[in-house]
Design a protein around this motif. Structure first.
Motif, mmCIF file in Angstrom:
data_model
loop_
_atom_site.group_PDB
_atom_site.id
_atom_site.type_symbol
_atom_site.label_atom_id
_atom_site.label_comp_id
_atom_site.label_asym_id
_atom_site.label_seq_id
_atom_site.Cartn_x
_atom_site.Cartn_y
_atom_site.Cartn_z
ATOM 1 N N GLU A 103 -0.857 14.631 71.997
ATOM 2 C CA GLU A 103 0.128 14.486 73.072
ATOM 3 C C GLU A 103 1.232 13.522 72.665
ATOM 4 O OE1 GLU A 103 -3.026 13.534 73.283
ATOM 5 O OE2 GLU A 103 -4.062 15.016 74.527
ATOM 6 N N LEU A 104 1.123 13.009 71.427
ATOM 7 C CA LEU A 104 2.109 12.122 70.801
ATOM 8 C C LEU A 104 2.136 10.718 71.388
ATOM 9 C CD1 LEU A 104 5.091 14.598 70.225
ATOM 10 C CD2 LEU A 104 3.009 14.240 68.869
ATOM 11 N N TYR A 105 0.987 10.257 71.899
ATOM 12 C CA TYR A 105 0.872 8.837 72.219
ATOM 13 C C TYR A 105 0.783 8.068 70.908
ATOM 14 C CZ TYR A 105 0.148 9.360 77.246
ATOM 15 O OH TYR A 105 0.324 9.618 78.580
ATOM 16 N N SER A 106 1.411 6.894 70.889
ATOM 17 C CA SER A 106 1.409 6.083 69.680
ATOM 18 C C SER A 106 1.142 4.626 70.032
ATOM 19 C CB SER A 106 2.753 6.221 68.947
ATOM 20 O OG SER A 106 2.694 5.637 67.663
ATOM 21 N N ALA A 107 1.091 3.782 69.021
ATOM 22 C CA ALA A 107 0.863 2.349 69.208
ATOM 23 C C ALA A 107 1.980 1.583 68.516
ATOM 24 C CB ALA A 107 -0.494 1.956 68.624
ATOM 25 N N THR A 108 2.619 0.669 69.242
ATOM 26 C CA THR A 108 3.725 -0.098 68.664
ATOM 27 C C THR A 108 3.210 -1.323 67.913
ATOM 28 O OG1 THR A 108 4.051 -1.583 70.553
ATOM 29 C CG2 THR A 108 5.111 0.593 70.654
ATOM 30 N N SER A 109 4.132 -2.078 67.368
ATOM 31 C CA SER A 109 3.784 -3.268 66.594
ATOM 32 C C SER A 109 3.191 -4.378 67.442
ATOM 33 C CB SER A 109 5.022 -3.798 65.862
ATOM 34 O OG SER A 109 5.518 -2.839 64.945
ATOM 35 N N THR A 110 3.319 -4.262 68.774
ATOM 36 C CA THR A 110 2.767 -5.296 69.652
ATOM 37 C C THR A 110 1.272 -5.136 69.873
ATOM 38 O OG1 THR A 110 3.197 -4.031 71.677
ATOM 39 C CG2 THR A 110 4.963 -5.456 70.873
ATOM 40 N N THR A 111 0.698 -4.026 69.428
ATOM 41 C CA THR A 111 -0.723 -3.762 69.623
ATOM 42 C C THR A 111 -1.541 -4.272 68.443
ATOM 43 O OG1 THR A 111 -0.650 -1.596 68.545
ATOM 44 C CG2 THR A 111 -0.106 -1.672 70.896
ATOM 45 N N PHE A 112 -2.849 -4.263 68.622
ATOM 46 C CA PHE A 112 -3.751 -4.703 67.560
ATOM 47 C C PHE A 112 -3.553 -3.895 66.289
ATOM 48 C CE2 PHE A 112 -7.879 -4.122 65.382
ATOM 49 C CZ PHE A 112 -8.122 -5.436 65.009
ATOM 50 N N VAL A 113 -3.604 -2.562 66.418
ATOM 51 C CA VAL A 113 -3.480 -1.724 65.230
ATOM 52 C C VAL A 113 -2.070 -1.801 64.659
ATOM 53 C CG1 VAL A 113 -2.852 0.415 66.435
ATOM 54 C CG2 VAL A 113 -4.061 0.541 64.256
ATOM 55 N N GLY A 114 -1.060 -1.918 65.525
ATOM 56 C CA GLY A 114 0.317 -2.037 65.048
ATOM 57 C C GLY A 114 0.540 -3.301 64.254
ATOM 58 N N ALA A 115 -0.074 -4.385 64.706
ATOM 59 C CA ALA A 115 0.046 -5.653 63.989
ATOM 60 C C ALA A 115 -0.632 -5.570 62.628
ATOM 61 C CB ALA A 115 -0.562 -6.781 64.814
ATOM 62 N N LEU A 135 -0.986 -2.856 60.751
ATOM 63 C CA LEU A 135 -0.131 -2.072 59.853
ATOM 64 C C LEU A 135 1.127 -2.845 59.488
ATOM 65 C CD1 LEU A 135 -2.156 0.129 60.796
ATOM 66 C CD2 LEU A 135 -0.256 1.758 60.638
ATOM 67 N N GLY A 136 1.574 -3.687 60.385
ATOM 68 C CA GLY A 136 2.736 -4.507 60.086
ATOM 69 C C GLY A 136 2.481 -5.463 58.932
ATOM 70 N N ARG A 137 1.232 -5.878 58.770
ATOM 71 C CA ARG A 137 0.895 -6.771 57.666
ATOM 72 C C ARG A 137 1.066 -6.084 56.320
ATOM 73 N NH1 ARG A 137 -4.386 -10.401 58.598
ATOM 74 N NH2 ARG A 137 -3.507 -11.232 56.676
ATOM 75 N N ALA A 138 1.068 -4.754 56.343
ATOM 76 C CA ALA A 138 1.270 -3.990 55.111
ATOM 77 C C ALA A 138 2.750 -3.784 54.816
ATOM 78 C CB ALA A 138 0.556 -2.646 55.214
ATOM 79 N N GLY A 139 3.603 -4.446 55.580
ATOM 80 C CA GLY A 139 5.034 -4.368 55.328
ATOM 81 C C GLY A 139 5.691 -3.112 55.852
ATOM 82 N N LEU A 140 5.052 -2.455 56.813
ATOM 83 C CA LEU A 140 5.572 -1.194 57.345
ATOM 84 C C LEU A 140 6.387 -1.408 58.619
ATOM 85 C CD1 LEU A 140 2.339 0.981 56.970
ATOM 86 C CD2 LEU A 140 4.307 0.896 55.419
ATOM 87 N N THR A 141 7.342 -0.519 58.851
ATOM 88 C CA THR A 141 8.148 -0.539 60.070
ATOM 89 C C THR A 141 7.701 0.599 60.973
ATOM 90 O OG1 THR A 141 10.072 -1.498 58.955
ATOM 91 C CG2 THR A 141 10.469 -0.324 61.018
ATOM 92 N N ASN A 142 7.399 0.283 62.214
ATOM 93 C CA ASN A 142 6.852 1.242 63.166
ATOM 94 C C ASN A 142 7.975 1.969 63.905
ATOM 95 O OD1 ASN A 142 5.460 2.545 65.276
ATOM 96 N ND2 ASN A 142 3.990 0.877 65.481
ATOM 97 N N VAL A 143 8.052 3.298 63.763
ATOM 98 C CA VAL A 143 9.133 4.052 64.401
ATOM 99 C C VAL A 143 8.971 4.118 65.917
ATOM 100 C CG1 VAL A 143 9.490 5.473 62.342
ATOM 101 C CG2 VAL A 143 7.989 6.306 64.182
ATOM 102 N N ALA A 144 7.772 3.781 66.435
ATOM 103 C CA ALA A 144 7.541 3.849 67.879
ATOM 104 C C ALA A 144 8.079 2.631 68.618
ATOM 105 C CB ALA A 144 6.051 4.002 68.162
ATOM 106 N N ASP A 145 8.389 1.575 67.910
ATOM 107 C CA ASP A 145 8.802 0.330 68.574
ATOM 108 C C ASP A 145 9.977 0.506 69.537
ATOM 109 O OD1 ASP A 145 6.745 -0.962 67.341
ATOM 110 O OD2 ASP A 145 7.983 -2.069 65.905
ATOM 111 N N PRO A 146 11.041 1.213 69.158
ATOM 112 C CA PRO A 146 12.169 1.360 70.088
ATOM 113 C C PRO A 146 11.808 2.099 71.378
ATOM 114 C CG PRO A 146 12.833 1.913 67.845
ATOM 115 C CD PRO A 146 11.352 1.818 67.846
ATOM 116 N N ALA A 147 10.752 2.886 71.349
ATOM 117 C CA ALA A 147 10.365 3.665 72.529
ATOM 118 C C ALA A 147 9.692 2.807 73.585
ATOM 119 C CB ALA A 147 9.433 4.803 72.121
ATOM 120 N N ASP A 148 9.323 1.597 73.217
ATOM 121 C CA ASP A 148 8.694 0.694 74.192
ATOM 122 C C ASP A 148 9.268 -0.706 74.041
ATOM 123 O OD1 ASP A 148 6.942 0.148 76.301
ATOM 124 O OD2 ASP A 148 5.353 -0.532 74.962
ATOM 125 N N ALA A 149 10.586 -0.766 73.880
ATOM 126 C CA ALA A 149 11.257 -2.042 73.631
ATOM 127 C C ALA A 149 11.058 -3.035 74.769
ATOM 128 C CB ALA A 149 12.749 -1.799 73.400
#
Length: 306
Positions: free
Chosen positions: A192-204, A206-220
């Motif tokens: 259904e295309l639910y995602s997790a932004t950088s503010t979530t546990f899993v997003g944080a 993945l952020g440690r791996a130096g990645l940019t999350n494309v979902a972040d702007p959708a929940d600014a």
């Protein structure tokens, strides 16, 4: 179990809006510290006069932690979604629809839950059953705090486990190649295309791996609590370099099903075959196997040409 896994994914995306198959290769858990025996203890609002010998876990994450720190022999019953490590005492108890009477029938001296659904904490407290609430972690440090508190409550200090996991994650991240520009990614909780932004546990993580999350702007503005539902047009335009699928077992998603979605064949991740299938359970829990999740992510990142 597939229905339960789909429900767990919905918990991340839906329950958060209102206020997440065991691995075939089970790694040997780290050696647990000897019981401290330091009772009474008070942790997270729970006071225990002595070490609990009949623990009921209604949280798959807590179940993994309890066994990893050496408190497994004290666990007499777990919920119907707890499937790791193998051999845990699975029952028909539910963490999504907890029943105080059914839980009480296990004669627990400690109950661990992830969600206070239908007033279960009050119901069990009325029955004089101690309850430790361990909700979805918001960060790795938050997860570590829960592990330590479970260690204190059970008489099995979790410091060694915290150190081991933290060290392994730090090494995996440190070994990644340096890049002039960060890679972008889309993390999928369900078709259904639910995602997790950088503010979530899993997003944080993945952020440690130096990645940019494309979902972040959708929940600014955080209206979706970090778990926005995206759409096809948004994702095609975002054009992520990597796609991580946390809906493989629950929802039969794969590189093939993703590539077949309208317009997705133009995405960089699809064209370069950078679609990573994750273990649904590992991706939805905040127990010791977070190392496996970070390893899957860093392995995928390392394969993308710098």
């Amino acid at each position: 179990m597939a229905r339960g896994r789909r429900t767990l994914a919905a918990i991340f995306a839906v329950v958060t809006l209102a206020s997440g198959c065991a691995s075939p290769d089970e790694p040997t858990p780290p050696a647990a510290s000897a019981p401290s025996g330091a009772f009474p203890v008070t942790v997270g609002g729970v006071t225990l006069g002595e070490r609990p010998d009949r623990i009921v876990s209604l949280s798959p994450t807590a179940t993994e932690v309890l066994f990893a720190i050496g408190a497994g022999p004290q666990v007499v019953a777990v919920d119907d979604q707890s499937d790791y490590p193998s051999g845990v005492p699975v029952t028909d108890l539910s963490g999504f629809q907890p029943n105080a009477e059914a839980i009480s029938a296990q004669s627990p001296d400690l109950v661990v839950i992830a969600n206070d659904i239908n007033g279960i904490v009050k119901a069990l407290t009325t029955l004089r059953i101690p309850v430790y609430l361990a909700p979805a972690a918001t960060s790795l440090d938050d997860a570590f705090r829960q592990w330590r508190e479970l260690g204190t409550l059970t008489g099995h200090p979790a410091d060694a486990l915290v150190t081991q996991v933290g060290t392994e994650i730090d090494k995996l991240v440190a070994d990644l190649p340096q890049r002039a520009e960060p890679l972008t990614y889309y993390y999928e909780l369900g078709p259904e295309l639910y995602s997790a932004t950088s503010t979530t546990f899993v997003g944080a993580l993945l952020g440690r791996a130096g990645l940019t999350n494309v979902a972040d702007p959708a929940d600014a503005n955080a209206a979706a609590g970090g778990y926005p539902q995206l759409n096809q047009e948004f994702l095609v335009k975002a054009n992520p370099d990597l796609i991580f699928l946390a809906d493989v077992t629950c929802c039969a998603q794969s590189a093939a099903t993703v590539a077949a979605r309208p317009g997705w064949d133009t995405m960089t991740a699809v064209r370069t075959k950078q679609i990573v299938a994750l273990d649904d359970d590992v991706a939805s829990r905040w127990g010791p196997r977070v190392v496996d999740l970070v390893r899957a992510v860093t392995d995928a990142v390392a394969k993308v040409p710098a």
